[in-house]
Motif scaffolding. Structure first.
Motif, PDB file in Angstrom:
ATOM      1  N   HIS A   1       0.798  -1.239   0.000  1.00 45.12           N
ATOM      2  CA  HIS A   1       0.000   0.000   0.000  1.00 45.12           C
ATOM      3  C   HIS A   1       0.827   1.284   0.000  1.00 45.12           C
ATOM      4  O   HIS A   1       0.266   2.375   0.116  1.00 45.12           O
ATOM      5  CB  HIS A   1      -0.981   0.074   1.191  1.00 45.12           C
ATOM      6  N   SER A   2       2.148   1.193  -0.092  1.00 45.19           N
ATOM      7  CA  SER A   2       2.953   2.429  -0.096  1.00 45.19           C
ATOM      8  C   SER A   2       2.557   3.321  -1.268  1.00 45.19           C
ATOM      9  O   SER A   2       2.475   4.544  -1.134  1.00 45.19           O
ATOM     10  CB  SER A   2       4.446   2.113  -0.201  1.00 45.19           C
TER      11      SER A   2
ATOM     12  N   MET B   1      -0.621   5.280  -0.558  1.00 49.67           N
ATOM     13  CA  MET B   1      -0.410   6.350   0.425  1.00 49.67           C
ATOM     14  C   MET B   1       0.399   7.498  -0.169  1.00 49.67           C
ATOM     15  O   MET B   1       0.116   8.668   0.091  1.00 49.67           O
ATOM     16  CB  MET B   1       0.348   5.816   1.639  1.00 49.67           C
ATOM     17  N   ALA B   2       1.431   7.158  -0.947  1.00 49.29           N
ATOM     18  CA  ALA B   2       2.261   8.203  -1.536  1.00 49.29           C
ATOM     19  C   ALA B   2       1.411   9.044  -2.484  1.00 49.29           C
ATOM     20  O   ALA B   2       1.531  10.266  -2.542  1.00 49.29           O
ATOM     21  CB  ALA B   2       3.444   7.594  -2.263  1.00 49.29           C
TER      22      ALA B   2
ATOM     23  N   LYS C   1      -1.816   9.548  -2.213  1.00 53.13           N
ATOM     24  CA  LYS C   1      -2.681  10.402  -1.388  1.00 53.13           C
ATOM     25  C   LYS C   1      -1.907  11.584  -0.839  1.00 53.13           C
ATOM     26  O   LYS C   1      -2.404  12.707  -0.788  1.00 53.13           O
ATOM     27  CB  LYS C   1      -3.213   9.581  -0.204  1.00 53.13           C
ATOM     28  N   ASN C   2      -0.666  11.311  -0.428  1.00 59.38           N
ATOM     29  CA  ASN C   2       0.169  12.368   0.118  1.00 59.38           C
ATOM     30  C   ASN C   2       0.435  13.425  -0.928  1.00 59.38           C
ATOM     31  O   ASN C   2       0.277  14.613  -0.692  1.00 59.38           O
ATOM     32  CB  ASN C   2       1.526  11.775   0.528  1.00 59.38           C
TER      33      ASN C   2
ATOM     34  N   GLN D   1      -2.784  15.102  -2.081  1.00 65.38           N
ATOM     35  CA  GLN D   1      -3.569  15.697  -0.985  1.00 65.38           C
ATOM     36  C   GLN D   1      -5.032  15.293  -1.062  1.00 65.38           C
ATOM     37  O   GLN D   1      -5.919  16.140  -1.163  1.00 65.38           O
ATOM     38  CB  GLN D   1      -3.435  17.219  -1.015  1.00 65.38           C
ATOM     39  N   LEU D   2      -5.265  14.006  -1.008  1.00 63.33           N
ATOM     40  CA  LEU D   2      -6.634  13.510  -1.150  1.00 63.33           C
ATOM     41  C   LEU D   2      -7.333  13.372   0.204  1.00 63.33           C
ATOM     42  O   LEU D   2      -6.682  13.168   1.219  1.00 63.33           O
ATOM     43  CB  LEU D   2      -6.613  12.144  -1.853  1.00 63.33           C
ATOM     44  N   ASN D   3      -8.630  13.456   0.147  1.00 65.43           N
ATOM     45  CA  ASN D   3      -9.434  13.216   1.347  1.00 65.43           C
ATOM     46  C   ASN D   3      -9.169  11.814   1.873  1.00 65.43           C
ATOM     47  O   ASN D   3      -8.863  10.912   1.109  1.00 65.43           O
ATOM     48  CB  ASN D   3     -10.923  13.278   0.996  1.00 65.43           C
ATOM     49  N   PRO D   4      -9.335  11.627   3.180  1.00 64.74           N
ATOM     50  CA  PRO D   4      -9.068  10.311   3.748  1.00 64.74           C
ATOM     51  C   PRO D   4      -9.784   9.165   3.013  1.00 64.74           C
ATOM     52  O   PRO D   4      -9.215   8.095   2.840  1.00 64.74           O
ATOM     53  CB  PRO D   4      -9.577  10.442   5.183  1.00 64.74           C
ATOM     54  N   ASP D   5     -11.026   9.377   2.559  1.00 63.98           N
ATOM     55  CA  ASP D   5     -11.759   8.253   1.973  1.00 63.98           C
ATOM     56  C   ASP D   5     -11.591   8.161   0.454  1.00 63.98           C
ATOM     57  O   ASP D   5     -12.249   7.348  -0.189  1.00 63.98           O
ATOM     58  CB  ASP D   5     -13.251   8.319   2.356  1.00 63.98           C
TER      59      ASP D   5
ATOM     60  N   GLU E   1     -17.018  16.084  -0.390  1.00 59.26           N
ATOM     61  CA  GLU E   1     -16.815  17.436   0.142  1.00 59.26           C
ATOM     62  C   GLU E   1     -16.662  18.469  -0.965  1.00 59.26           C
ATOM     63  O   GLU E   1     -17.228  19.547  -0.909  1.00 59.26           O
ATOM     64  CB  GLU E   1     -15.617  17.451   1.075  1.00 59.26           C
TER      65      GLU E   1
ATOM     66  N   SER F   1       7.688   6.300  -7.766  1.00 59.68           N
ATOM     67  CA  SER F   1       8.914   6.574  -7.020  1.00 59.68           C
ATOM     68  C   SER F   1       8.822   6.092  -5.573  1.00 59.68           C
ATOM     69  O   SER F   1       9.834   5.963  -4.910  1.00 59.68           O
ATOM     70  CB  SER F   1       9.269   8.057  -7.070  1.00 59.68           C
ATOM     71  N   SER F   2       7.620   5.796  -5.092  1.00 56.39           N
ATOM     72  CA  SER F   2       7.516   5.362  -3.697  1.00 56.39           C
ATOM     73  C   SER F   2       7.493   3.849  -3.546  1.00 56.39           C
ATOM     74  O   SER F   2       7.589   3.352  -2.436  1.00 56.39           O
ATOM     75  CB  SER F   2       6.228   5.919  -3.087  1.00 56.39           C
ATOM     76  N   CYS F   3       7.374   3.116  -4.622  1.00 56.48           N
ATOM     77  CA  CYS F   3       7.214   1.657  -4.486  1.00 56.48           C
ATOM     78  C   CYS F   3       8.515   1.024  -4.007  1.00 56.48           C
ATOM     79  O   CYS F   3       9.534   1.112  -4.680  1.00 56.48           O
ATOM     80  CB  CYS F   3       6.792   1.032  -5.814  1.00 56.48           C
TER      81      CYS F   3
END
Lengths: 727, 210, 182
Positions: C18-19, C22-23, C25-26, C29-33, C111, C135-137
């Motif tokens: 799942h990296s 998450m990367a 989303k980071n 800048q996505l909403n948590p869901d 939202e 780049s995060s994998c």
């Protein structure tokens, strides 16, 4: 109606000092704001950070900070093990730092467990803590009724300042031992003299890799690269595990073994190797002690049929595995922590070590029986080591078993335990026997917990102290698996009123000395960046090839000459040889040889083994409660084989009560053929909004080993037997 | 209504408003727990209510009648809403409402910071305490109102004040107070929510401070 | 023939950590869901022998993007290099694309009241960087490439992945090898 202007002014005057309600003032009464001349320039800077969590990978991170705010965290490519990437948990770090739910201020709970908290100043917190310490000291004549329980929440070196806090007030009671890995540590200590693994980056040199009870796809993600590299070089990868893990899904072969019988498989393999002359006589003669006795044991006691029956692995498979392992050089075994969390876990590790030794894989590049290492940890522990105050009663700290903490705390006498200080731990969530743990907390006069977030342990504390994240305080860190050292720079100011453990120690020391001069030896001031430098000594600088400690500021450095563990053949056992026959083991009550010790069996009432392994989205109770993690997974489940499920009329997603004599959890069923029929699996995790804790069913059963190296045996977490009931 | 207001000068009005916002800031700064202070504050609020016909006498009455015996409950309630250590029931930070991330120290926080800088103001503890904590936003408004009485650049300060109220505090205060109203267990905290809403809305509705 | 930038998903290397998700989303800048990249467990008995294998999916940057076809406000653009971009400012949040996409790629943000989706981090690509997920994998299981250059050794689908022919998905897969249980 006329306005009562005078009333206003009168009322205003009364609160004048508070909010500036006095008569017209020329000076605005600032509360949280202040006047400045001009503004700072916008700055962007990248800082080095070291993940301090209890994890193989201990990532070297780069943190981009703009205007004093973390923008993002990524891997530092200078570290060739973590190789420029961080794991799923590291990617959510900014959400830890900037969570509105962080504990922000020191707070006091009126009535333990009441949920009624009031904000206090640091000075009030120090005063209350200091007064309690001094009161206990006066009443009992020593500080032994004060018990510290600190462990793996933060392994960064400066965080040993918390032990320093305790040392500097006198002799105290300490939760001693380590829950997770001590049986394996002792096993390797008897065999090799200590734990020492080859540089994991060298796994790519292996031609044959056995991943034995370890799941790096979830718990050491970066190691998977070196396993893949070995595969690309033609290596074969075999996973031995009770669960077909995500790591097993990447292997060539998977051997599903009955839990806790790993020693039987290893001894069966050894027997085959012996019978077929596949052992390395030359290596054994030169480097080992007691191999003849070991071979005698194999001859007299071990048959492949016995091993097959014990393990559930057929004779053919054992023979084939043994032949491949013994004839493909170099062959590497990675021994996981999961497989030693049993009442015979240490013995099983010794049996696996023996396999590596008899085949001459010890000291070979790409070989070895790799478990962990502590050789790169030779810091000064300056933050930790402080003398007791002059005239302190007693001679030494009193240990209580961290792995039987609740019972030991309740049983302590002369003096009893009256105060607990918890840091870097969440025992109410993570310790076995939750019900008993709660009882121990309630038996205390005073409980102080230092933590980042509200959790089950904070709930049962009197005072909570807000602590810093890794980005808010300087330090330095190393791994227990790879050999990199990374500086941890302070990237941002500590949010709210949080403080690091060393700052807390300094503040408390100042207060104690104010109330009773000479009652605490901890320094009351110091520059934390300079303190990082004080952790280095000549030896560690030499080991890492540095001239001065400041060189670490240029980027992570790797310890030299650790490519191959035991290459020099200088073992750290009493005989300086690899010891199949260990008198030390005998002194600690074990058989001197790596023999098979019967595994724990299920009972009629509790017929199924319940394994509670680590979860991919958390490290113990850290990370899983963050919103982004809960978006991936927001509830626990129990993995049940469809055959067993059918036996209990359980269908997918049915709620299942998993219970034994000490407690139960109710969780939805996930049916899967990747687990064994007689074993169920629940991952150890917790969720922010669920009252769920698998440790209600986990007993504090000691593993067989751990006492020699860590002071206490480990916990046989996976010797937990339960029954199932559809709800 | 106009009669009452016509009895005071512009300068006096600014002074009153500045003090009233200082009171609200003090409430969120966790400093209004002394019964004597509260007594004085109540008098000011009563007059202010009277002056602007804010219809918050019931809420003021609740605060007035809150006795010491209940004070602890009020404090615990207040802490659960705004202080911790549990997950905050009504976070007092702008970014947790306006930023989709629901985190602290977001773009909104830095935008508030730049507003402060325009008035040569910064947070005492910059970088540690989020600039958009409600207590600081209220204090900033009180400060600007105070400046209206002290300085010559009235137009510039007024513009800044209006912009700040409308671009920042006004954008999230209702959502915040709705949460307080929903989550608060005590009438005391609910009464404060009413008072805060009425006072801020007075200035939001008029769109100008005059 | 134009370029077709897309992802290669190496399910042989993907460990399901799942990296990437998450990367993404980071960085975005996505909403948590909201997740623009999702890690899926492949059904354990897909290949007969039960196993645990995973695949990581984001937008498939299709040749015939169903989202674009369905959008009434022209919020979608198919770039010359093949990347399908969603222009948030033109989106009215009607959700037509959400229904049209066979892969459930466009995500409705409650939202913002608008849709969003993976845009292959085109601004990073334009800057010479890799997409955040790539780049995060930690195991280099995802990469981005002009998929016109890829041969038949890359699969167009994996079990559980909807028929890629309808919209001409450009995502290519390296099939997982299946462990042998002894």
């Amino acid at each position: 109606m006329k306005l009562k202007r005078r009333t206003f002014l009168k009322g205003a005057a009364a609160t004048g000092a508070l909010v500036g309600l006095g008569a017209t003032q020329t000076e605005f009464p600032f509360q949280g704001l202040m006047k400045v001349d001009g503004s700072d320039q916008t700055t962007k800077k990248v800082f080095q950070n070291a993940c301090p969590r209890n994890c193989y990978d201990t990532c070297s991170m780069l943190t981009t900070v703009e205007d004093g705010v973390i923008q993002f965290v990524e891997g530092n490519p200078q570290n060739t093990y973590t190789n420029g990437t961080i794991c799923v948990k590291g990617n959510v770090y900014p959400r830890t730092v900037y969570s509105p739910d962080r504990i922000k201020y020191p707070m006091r709970q009126k009535g333990r467990g009441s949920g009624n908290w009031e904000r206090i100043s640091w000075d009030e917190a120090y005063t209350e803590i200091a007064e309690n310490i001094l009161k206990i000291k006066k009443e009992y004549g020593s500080t032994l009724p004060i018990c510290l329980n600190k462990y793996s929440g933060n392994f960064e070196i400066m965080h040993y300042g918390i032990e320093g806090t305790m040392s500097s007030i006198g002799y105290t009671t300490r939760a001693t031992g380590t829950p997770c890995w001590p049986a394996g540590i002792d096993a390797q200590t008897f065999d090799f003299g200590t734990i020492l693994n080859s540089d994991p980056e060298k796994m790519q040199k292996s031609k044959y890799i056995i991943l034995w009870g370890v799941n790096p796809a979830w718990t050491a993600v970066h190691s998977m690269n070196f396993i893949e590299a070995a595969k690309a070089n033609g290596a074969k990868v075999v996973v031995i595990d009770p669960i077909l893990t995500n790591t097993a899904g990447k292997a060539h072969d998977f051997i599903q073994i009955k839990s806790s019988t790993d020693g039987a498989l290893a001894l069966g393999m050894a027997k085959y190797i012996l019978d077929n002359g596949l052992f390395d006589q030359q290596w054994l003669e030169k480097n080992s002690k007691g191999y003849r006795e070991f071979f005698g044991y194999l001859d007299n006691n071990i048959t492949l049929e016995w091993a097959a029956e014990k393990t559930g692995v057929s004779v053919d498979v054992i023979e084939n595995l043994a032949r491949e392992y013994a004839t493909t050089k170099p062959a590497n075994i990675w021994i996981g922590y999961g497989m030693q969390r049993h009442t015979n876990g240490g013995q099983n590790v010794r049996a696996i070590d023996a396999l590596a030794a008899i085949t001459g894989n010890v000291g070979l590049e790409g070989g070895g029986a790799n478990y962990a290492q502590l050789d790169s940890w030779g810091f000064n522990y300056h933050a930790m080591i402080h003398p007791p105050p002059e005239g302190s009663e007693g001679e030494a700290n009193r240990p209580v078993n961290m792995n039987n903490f609740a019972a030991d705390v309740l049983a302590a006498e002369d003096p009893p335990i009256k105060m607990m200080w918890i840091a870097g731990r969440n025992p109410v969530q993570q310790d076995p026997e939750t019900t008993l743990i709660k009882k121990a907390f309630h038996a205390m006069d005073f409980v102080v917990t230092a933590d980042l977030f509200m959790n089950k342990t904070v709930e049962l504390s009197d005072i909570v102290l807000p602590v810093t994240t890794p980005f808010e305080t300087p330090g330095v860190n190393v791994s227990y698996w790879h050999y990199w050292m990374t500086l941890n720079e302070q990237a941002i100011k500590p949010l709210h009123e949080s403080k690091s453990d060393v700052e807390i120690a300094m503040g408390l020391s100042e207060k104690m000395n104010e109330l009773e001069p000479g009652s605490c030896t901890y320094p009351t001031s110091g520059d934390l960046n300079e303190w990082v430098g004080k952790e280095f000594n000549e030896t560690i600088l030499e080991q890492f090839g540095m001239n001065t400690w400041e060189e670490i500021k240029d980027g992570p450095v790797k310890m030299k000459n650790m490519e191959v563990a035991w290459k020099d053949g200088k073992f750290r056992t009493p005989s300086e040889k690899y010891e199949f026959y260990s008198e030390e083991a005998e002194q600690f009550g074990h058989h001197p040889l790596p023999v098979y010790v019967e595994e724990m069996k299920s009972t009629e009432d509790h017929p199924y083994r319940c394994i509670t392994p680590h979860w991919k989205l958390s490290i113990h109770s850290q990370f899983q409660d963050l919103d982004w993690m809960e978006a991936i997974n927001d509830k626990p489940y129990v993995e049940i084989h469809p055959e067993l499920a059918a036996r209990h009329h359980i269908k997918a997603d049915d709620l299942v009560k998993v219970y034994n004599e000490i407690g139960y959890v109710t969780v939805p069923a996930k049916l899967t053929r990747t687990v064994q029929v007689e074993e169920v699996v629940i991952y150890e995790t917790w969720y922010k909004n669920l009252n769920y804790n698998v440790n209600y069913t986990v007993k504090a059963i000691p593993a067989d080993m751990g006492e020699k190296a860590t002071g206490m045996p480990g916990i046989a977490f996976h010797d937990n037997f339960v029954n199932l009931e559809k709800v | 209504m106009m009669n009452l207001q016509s009895q005071i000068s512009k300068e006096e009005a600014y002074e009153w408003k500045s003090k009233v916002y200082s009171i609200l800031a003090a409430y969120y700064h966790n400093q209004l727990w002394n019964p004597k202070d509260l007594e004085a504050v109540v008098k000011v609020l009563e007059d202010y209510n009277h002056l602007y016909q804010l219809k918050m006498e019931d809420a003021i009455e609740v605060i007035k009648s809150t006795n010491l015996r209940h004070e602890e409950d009020c404090k615990f309630d207040f802490n659960k809403l705004f202080i911790g250590p549990y997950k905050l029931l009504a976070p007092p930070y702008e970014s947790t409402y306006l930023n989709h991330d629901k985190l602290l120290m977001r773009a909104e926080t830095l935008s508030v910071r730049s507003f402060y800088e325009k008035a040569n103001i910064q947070v005492d503890g910059k970088g540690q305490i989020p600039d958009d904590h409600i207590a600081l936003e209220l204090e900033f408004i009180a400060f600007l109102l105070h400046q209206l009485n002290q300085e010559n650049e009235l137009t510039a300060i007024k513009a800044l004040l209006e912009e700040f109220l409308n671009e920042h505090l006004g954008k999230w205060i209702d959502e915040h107070l709705d949460l307080v109203n929903k989550q608060a267990k005590t009438d005391y905290c609910k009464a404060w929510a009413i008072i805060i809403r009425r006072i801020i809305h007075l200035d939001l509705n008029r769109m100008t401070i005059s | 023939m134009g370029r077709k930038m897309g992802f290669v998903v190496d399910s042989n290397r993907c460990i399901g950590c799942h990296s990437c998700s998450m990367a993404c989303k980071n960085y975005n800048q996505l909403n948590p869901d909201i997740t623009w990249r999702t890690v899926y467990d492949i059904k354990e008995d897909t290949y007969g022998q039960p196993t645990r294998i995973t695949m990581s999916l984001a937008c498939n940057h299709c040749d015939i993007p169903a989202c674009k076809e369905a959008c009434p406000t022209n919020a979608y653009e198919k770039r010359e290099d093949g990347i399908v971009i969603h222009h948030e400012e033109r989106c009215i949040g009607c959700g037509m694309c959400v229904y049209a996409c066979p892969y459930n790629v466009p995500q409705f943000d409650k939202e913002k009241k608008k849709v969003g989706k993976c845009h292959l981090c085109y601004e990073r690509l334009d800057n010479g960087q890799s997409p955040a997920c790539v780049s995060s994998c930690p195991t280099q299981a995802i990469y981005h490439i002009d998929t016109t250059s890829l041969g038949d050794e890359f699969a167009k689908s994996l079990p559980g992945f909807p028929d890629p022919e309808i919209t001409k998905s450009t995502t290519r897969f390296i099939k997982p090898s299946i462990v042998r249980k002894l």
